[in-house]
Motif scaffolding. Structure first.
Motif, PDB file in Angstrom:
ATOM      1  N   VAL A 198       0.818  -1.307  -0.389  1.00 27.91           N
ATOM      2  CA  VAL A 198       0.041  -0.305  -0.455  1.00 27.91           C
ATOM      3  C   VAL A 198       1.103   1.198  -0.316  1.00 27.91           C
ATOM      4  CG1 VAL A 198      -2.013   1.641   1.355  1.00 27.91           C
ATOM      5  CG2 VAL A 198      -1.785  -0.789   0.746  1.00 27.91           C
ATOM      6  N   THR A 199       0.803   1.886  -0.855  1.00 26.08           N
ATOM      7  CA  THR A 199       1.649   3.260  -1.375  1.00 26.08           C
ATOM      8  C   THR A 199       0.005   4.931  -0.927  1.00 26.08           C
ATOM      9  OG1 THR A 199       3.340   2.013  -2.150  1.00 26.08           O
ATOM     10  CG2 THR A 199       3.290   4.435  -2.419  1.00 26.08           C
ATOM     11  N   LYS A 200       0.847   5.462  -0.306  1.00 29.89           N
ATOM     12  CA  LYS A 200       0.299   6.832  -0.402  1.00 29.89           C
ATOM     13  C   LYS A 200       1.109   7.665   0.076  1.00 29.89           C
ATOM     14  CE  LYS A 200      -3.265   4.845   4.060  1.00 29.89           C
ATOM     15  NZ  LYS A 200      -3.806   5.462   5.011  1.00 29.89           N
ATOM     16  N   THR A 201       0.097   8.888  -0.433  1.00 34.40           N
ATOM     17  CA  THR A 201       1.060   9.469  -1.695  1.00 34.40           C
ATOM     18  C   THR A 201       0.421  11.286  -1.344  1.00 34.40           C
ATOM     19  OG1 THR A 201       2.159   8.403  -3.300  1.00 34.40           O
ATOM     20  CG2 THR A 201       2.412  11.015  -3.709  1.00 34.40           C
ATOM     21  N   ARG A 202       0.952  12.194  -0.611  1.00 41.59           N
ATOM     22  CA  ARG A 202       0.122  13.044  -0.116  1.00 41.59           C
ATOM     23  C   ARG A 202      -0.047  14.991  -1.360  1.00 41.59           C
ATOM     24  NH1 ARG A 202      -0.052  16.611   5.874  1.00 41.59           N
ATOM     25  NH2 ARG A 202      -1.303  18.238   5.272  1.00 41.59           N
ATOM     26  N   THR A 203      -1.368  15.143  -1.361  1.00 38.01           N
ATOM     27  CA  THR A 203      -1.109  16.064  -2.933  1.00 38.01           C
ATOM     28  C   THR A 203      -1.351  17.257  -2.136  1.00 38.01           C
ATOM     29  OG1 THR A 203      -3.540  15.300  -2.612  1.00 38.01           O
ATOM     30  CG2 THR A 203      -1.614  14.374  -3.898  1.00 38.01           C
ATOM     31  N   ASP A 204      -1.693  18.052  -2.731  1.00 43.79           N
ATOM     32  CA  ASP A 204      -2.224  19.044  -2.084  1.00 43.79           C
ATOM     33  C   ASP A 204      -3.942  19.439  -1.615  1.00 43.79           C
ATOM     34  OD1 ASP A 204      -0.011  20.908  -3.753  1.00 43.79           O
ATOM     35  OD2 ASP A 204      -0.874  20.947  -4.684  1.00 43.79           O
ATOM     36  N   THR A 205      -4.304  18.613  -1.592  1.00 45.10           N
ATOM     37  CA  THR A 205      -5.912  18.277  -1.193  1.00 45.10           C
ATOM     38  C   THR A 205      -5.882  17.422  -0.585  1.00 45.10           C
ATOM     39  OG1 THR A 205      -6.192  17.089  -3.188  1.00 45.10           O
ATOM     40  CG2 THR A 205      -7.027  19.711  -3.041  1.00 45.10           C
ATOM     41  N   GLY A 206      -5.469  15.805  -0.543  1.00 44.90           N
ATOM     42  CA  GLY A 206      -5.789  15.359   0.709  1.00 44.90           C
ATOM     43  C   GLY A 206      -4.002  14.083  -0.103  1.00 44.90           C
ATOM     44  N   GLU A 207      -5.483  12.920   0.008  1.00 48.56           N
ATOM     45  CA  GLU A 207      -4.250  11.641  -0.264  1.00 48.56           C
ATOM     46  C   GLU A 207      -4.073  10.606  -1.635  1.00 48.56           C
ATOM     47  OE1 GLU A 207      -3.112  11.209   4.200  1.00 48.56           O
ATOM     48  OE2 GLU A 207      -3.349   9.542   3.112  1.00 48.56           O
ATOM     49  N   ILE A 208      -3.490   9.894  -2.536  1.00 47.58           N
ATOM     50  CA  ILE A 208      -3.765   9.238  -3.120  1.00 47.58           C
ATOM     51  C   ILE A 208      -3.165   7.634  -2.357  1.00 47.58           C
ATOM     52  CG2 ILE A 208      -2.809   7.762  -5.126  1.00 47.58           C
ATOM     53  CD1 ILE A 208      -2.150  10.679  -5.829  1.00 47.58           C
ATOM     54  N   TRP A 209      -4.231   6.841  -2.347  1.00 51.66           N
ATOM     55  CA  TRP A 209      -3.882   5.562  -1.990  1.00 51.66           C
ATOM     56  C   TRP A 209      -4.355   4.587  -3.016  1.00 51.66           C
ATOM     57  CZ3 TRP A 209      -8.086   4.472   2.906  1.00 51.66           C
ATOM     58  CH2 TRP A 209      -7.773   5.821   3.695  1.00 51.66           C
ATOM     59  N   GLN A 210      -2.613   3.585  -3.465  1.00 56.20           N
ATOM     60  CA  GLN A 210      -2.475   2.556  -4.439  1.00 56.20           C
ATOM     61  C   GLN A 210      -1.922   1.407  -3.273  1.00 56.20           C
ATOM     62  OE1 GLN A 210       0.178   3.098  -8.247  1.00 56.20           O
ATOM     63  NE2 GLN A 210       1.193   1.585  -6.513  1.00 56.20           N
ATOM     64  N   ARG A 211      -3.375   0.312  -3.224  1.00 51.62           N
ATOM     65  CA  ARG A 211      -3.056  -0.754  -2.940  1.00 51.62           C
ATOM     66  C   ARG A 211      -2.915  -1.730  -4.500  1.00 51.62           C
ATOM     67  NH1 ARG A 211      -8.086   2.686  -2.022  1.00 51.62           N
ATOM     68  NH2 ARG A 211      -8.761   1.899  -0.342  1.00 51.62           N
ATOM     69  N   ASN A 212      -1.501  -2.711  -4.060  1.00 52.18           N
ATOM     70  CA  ASN A 212      -1.177  -3.319  -5.453  1.00 52.18           C
ATOM     71  C   ASN A 212      -0.930  -4.853  -4.777  1.00 52.18           C
ATOM     72  OD1 ASN A 212       1.138  -5.253  -6.852  1.00 52.18           O
ATOM     73  ND2 ASN A 212       2.287  -3.336  -7.106  1.00 52.18           N
TER      74      ASN A 212
END
Length: 539
Positions: free
Chosen positions: A426-440
């Protein structure tokens, strides 16, 4: 003080020569083009020297300089003997500075450190915007923080600013290539000219920037003990940004060499657009860190107007030379060799303004949960304390529903296939407005985009056209996530069309566990259930 500026008639070298003459130094402009060197020397009232420092480097020292500044570059093209000038500086008893933005070259100068210390000389590389200014500012922003979570720098020149060929060669040479970047406590591979962000320098100055490799990427992680380090740059004109993206895509599949002729070609093309855009540009340095239990974001912004942006890469060298006697001997990258105040004082005669501010910077779930955040164990904090990029690995069991509706929904959302045990990242990336959650799940990837809800203790998760709002219920040191509302393309979904979420995050034996169950609306039964455990990748 006698100072030789190699490439002193170039975009940045000429600006540095002007600043040093203002400070009263005896400046010699050196380079292969006698006409350009003499023409600028006549304007500035200084000396010109014709020298090819690659073919005849010893000639650089004919004037017995106290300091030699290499502003020529491109430093990544110094193949045969890249450090001949700094080595000769030791022999001829001179200090050495360069304006390198090439990471490998800047770090490599450290090989001369022992000799420089013995001879009481200073050999500094990257005495420019990066890492010279960026490190000076970052060091100031880090004061008083208990942990440095992110150092994020961006440079955004105005389109009408003249472009140096060596800088153009450096950037073009990276396009389409992969660099190693320290993010979330581990080294990751990242494509150059990727990871676009909108950078706000002021209310009326907002531009796009993308990742490129500079010395900061390699040397900031250890120097500042930072968990993430990022650098981005961007053009003012969207057309030029798109062109750079196109070249990056081309070089990804056809990695042609960026020769001097090739760099000149791209430089000429970019200069066709000089009449467009503005002469306003700037720089931003952000430090996010922990002070006690509070997450703090500190931001320093610089804006240059009236076409004076090209002076900024020369400012750090000016600041270092002003106090060179106080700089410790040695050969190394220019890391916080001067203070932020020194840098700003070296810009007082330029059309440049700076501004710094500080405010709390809670992670997404910390802002959602507010006072309830403290009720959760550190293992759950770790998974949701995202300030740049964080990744977690483990394993999971996946169960899939058998109904036609469940299969269609699972296919649409790209949920993983059934498995008794499969690896998960699981990779989480913070953005200007929230987060992107990527599950592999063993190569099967699905993503969602998460933001805070306007309602307390809720957040929203978007899967392309669908967006769902969920409660974040804290109970017995765990989290439950029931679905409360939903939208399709912004249109509210009636309650009977909402999926049911039986999802839980908890800690057992000091390990983070997840148990996510999704059921289809209209009695469609189980869609998918995946449960397992995760460990932070930075351990």
């Amino acid at each position: 003080m006698k100072i030789v500026v190699l490439g002193g008639y170039g975009v940045f070298g000429s600006r540095l020569a002007r600043l040093l003459i203002r400070d009263g130094h005896d400046v010699t402009i050196a380079g292969r083009n006698v006409r350009k060197a003499q023409a600028l020397a006549n304007v500035l009232g200084c000396t010109a020297m014709t020298v090819d420092h690659r073919a005849d480097p010893v000639a650089v020292f004919d004037t017995s300089p106290d300091v030699v500044v290499d502003a020529a570059g491109p430093f990544q093209a110094y193949h045969h003997d890249p450090y001949i000038i700094p080595r000769l500086c030791l022999e001829y008893d001179a200090d050495y500075l360069d304006l390198s933005d090439d990471a490998a070259f800047t770090v490599g100068l450290g090989a001369l450190d022992n000799d420089a210390r013995k001879r009481n000389r200073r050999l500094l590389s990257g005495v420019s915007t990066v890492p010279g200014i960026s490190s000076a500012v970052a060091a100031d922003l880090c004061i008083g923080l208990d942990e440095i979570l992110l150092i994020d720098t961006a440079i955004l020149p105005g389109n009408r600013a003249p472009r140096g060929k060596s800088v153009m060669a450096s950037i073009i040479g990276q396009l389409g290539q992969t660099a190693r970047v320290w993010r979330g406590g581990i080294w990751r591979d990242q494509r150059c000219w990727s990871d676009t962000r909108r950078i706000r320098l002021s209310s009326d100055l907002v531009r796009s920037a993308r990742f490129i490799e500079v010395p900061d990427i390699l040397i900031f992680p250890d120097f500042f003990r930072a968990k993430s380090v990022m650098f981005r740059a961007g053009m003012e004109l969207r057309l030029l940004n798109a062109a750079m993206y196109g070249v990056a895509a081309l070089r990804r599949y056809w990695p042609f060499e960026v020769t001097s002729r090739c760099a000149t070609f791209f430089w000429g093309l970019a200069n066709l657009f000089l009449p467009f855009g503005t002469d306003r540009g700037g720089m931003r340095v952000v430090v996010v860190g922990r002070k006690g239990a509070t997450m703090i974001r500190r931001e320093w912004r610089l804006i240059a107007v009236a076409g004076e942006g090209p002076y900024i890469p020369a400012v750090c060298a000016r600041a270092v030379i002003r106090r060179v006697a106080q700089v410790p001997p040695g050969a190394r990258p220019c890391l916080a060799e001067v203070s932020r105040t020194d840098v700003e004082n070296a810009m007082t005669d330029l059309a440049v303004s700076t501004h710094m501010d500080e405010h709390p910077s809670p992670a997404l779930f910390q802002s959602v949960l507010r006072d309830r955040w403290a009720q959760l164990p550190p293992e759950i904090h770790k998974l949701h304390n995202v300030h740049d990029v964080e990744s977690f690995s483990g394993s999971a069991e996946v169960v899939r529903g058998a109904s036609i509706m469940a299969r269609m929904i699972a296919w649409f959302f790209k949920f993983p296939p059934a498995s008794t045990k499969c690896p998960v990242t699981v990779t989480k990336t913070r953005t200007d407005t929230g987060e992107i959650w990527q599950r592999n799940f063993n190569g099967k990837i699905f993503r969602s985009f998460c933001i805070a809800s306007p309602l307390a203790y809720r957040f929203r998760e978007r899967f392309w056209p669908f967006q769902y709002e969920m409660d974040v219920v804290v109970q017995d040191c765990s989290i439950q996530l029931p679905v409360r509302r939903g939208w399709f393309l912004g249109i509210p979904l009636p309650r009977f069309l909402l999926p049911r979420s039986d999802s839980r995050e908890y800690v057992a034996d000091g390990v983070f566990h997840f148990d996510v169950g999704l059921s289809a609306p209209l009695g469609g039964g189980l869609i998918v259930r995946y449960r397992g455990s995760l460990h932070p990748d930075d351990k």
